[in-house]
Every structure is written in C-alpha cells, then in structure tokens.
Design a protein around this motif. Sequence first.
Motif, PDB file in Angstrom:
ATOM      1  N   TYR A   7     -29.779  48.740  78.018  1.00 48.11           N
ATOM      2  CA  TYR A   7     -30.128  49.212  79.367  1.00 48.11           C
ATOM      3  C   TYR A   7     -31.517  49.625  79.422  1.00 48.11           C
ATOM      4  O   TYR A   7     -32.054  49.806  78.189  1.00 48.11           O
ATOM      5  CB  TYR A   7     -29.098  50.519  79.775  1.00 48.11           C
ATOM      6  CG  TYR A   7     -29.109  51.493  78.848  1.00 48.11           C
ATOM      7  CD1 TYR A   7     -30.188  52.706  79.350  1.00 48.11           C
ATOM      8  CD2 TYR A   7     -28.314  51.516  77.811  1.00 48.11           C
ATOM      9  CE1 TYR A   7     -29.932  53.949  78.313  1.00 48.11           C
ATOM     10  CE2 TYR A   7     -28.181  52.847  76.873  1.00 48.11           C
ATOM     11  CZ  TYR A   7     -29.126  53.882  77.217  1.00 48.11           C
ATOM     12  OH  TYR A   7     -29.044  55.014  76.466  1.00 48.11           O
ATOM     13  N   GLY A   8     -32.307  49.460  80.697  1.00 45.33           N
ATOM     14  CA  GLY A   8     -33.533  50.116  80.804  1.00 45.33           C
ATOM     15  C   GLY A   8     -34.160  48.732  80.388  1.00 45.33           C
ATOM     16  O   GLY A   8     -33.730  47.532  80.401  1.00 45.33           O
ATOM     17  N   GLU A  11     -30.111  51.073  84.345  1.00 40.40           N
ATOM     18  CA  GLU A  11     -29.691  52.382  83.765  1.00 40.40           C
ATOM     19  C   GLU A  11     -29.320  53.450  84.442  1.00 40.40           C
ATOM     20  O   GLU A  11     -28.902  54.501  84.076  1.00 40.40           O
ATOM     21  CB  GLU A  11     -30.941  52.646  82.548  1.00 40.40           C
ATOM     22  CG  GLU A  11     -32.212  53.166  83.544  1.00 40.40           C
ATOM     23  CD  GLU A  11     -33.425  53.637  82.887  1.00 40.40           C
ATOM     24  OE1 GLU A  11     -33.166  54.346  81.714  1.00 40.40           O
ATOM     25  OE2 GLU A  11     -34.614  53.058  83.079  1.00 40.40           O
TER      26      GLU A  11
END
Length: 126
Positions: free
Chosen positions: A29-30, A44
């Motif tokens: 994520y991110g 996220e």
Amino acid sequence: MKDQWANVKYGEAGQACTYHFNEEGIMDYGWYMDAQGEWYYLNEEPGPDFGRMIVGWYFDAKANKWYYLNEFTGGMATGWQKLGKDWYYLNPTSREGRPMGTLYVNEITPDGYPVDENGKWIRETP
C-alpha cells in the motif's frame, strides 16, 4: 501470492480491482515502485479500498500535490501529457524539492510554458 500483481473481484462487484503483494505475500500500500522503476499508488486509506491500485488523477494530501496515474496501467505519468483535450506537465524527475510526477500548477514549466491554476497549459492566442 508473492511478489506479483493480482486482479481481485469481490462478490457482486462489476469490476476487478488491482493489488500488489510483496515477496512475503503481504499486500502493498502507498507508493510502490516495481522492478522496472515504474511508480504506482496503492490506496492506503483504511476501508474496503485499502491497497487498491489508483488510476487517473490522485491528490496526495500529505504532500499537497497532484499526480496522474495512467488509466490503463496505473503507472505514474511524467512529462507533458495530453489528457482529454488539455495538456498538463508532470515533473519527469525529482528536483528542487519537487517530487517526480507532481503536476505543475499556476507557474511556468521548465521548458517555458505557462500552466493555469488547474495545471492546464495556457495556449497563447495570436
């Protein structure tokens, strides 16, 4: 799944969403950079879309910057991009405190073209 992309369709959802899993099988994520150096943004924010690859315009509230993620691949766009009928300039490299892929807004691009408050190229009229 380990070190790969996966399209996942939940229940009655009409469209599959794309996710990436790291070498340990944990969902990323991110901001994520693949082995070819291509950047992607994987949601996220907690909730049902956590980890989903974002496409299209994305505003990074932490950095206070706009990015464009390719509608088909999800990869971060850089340089001049024609999106719809308008042209936008997204930083091709990180420099002078400006991250790669960020939209130029209400300023002059490095190659000398003005862009407005939405990042659109201001065409000069004769």
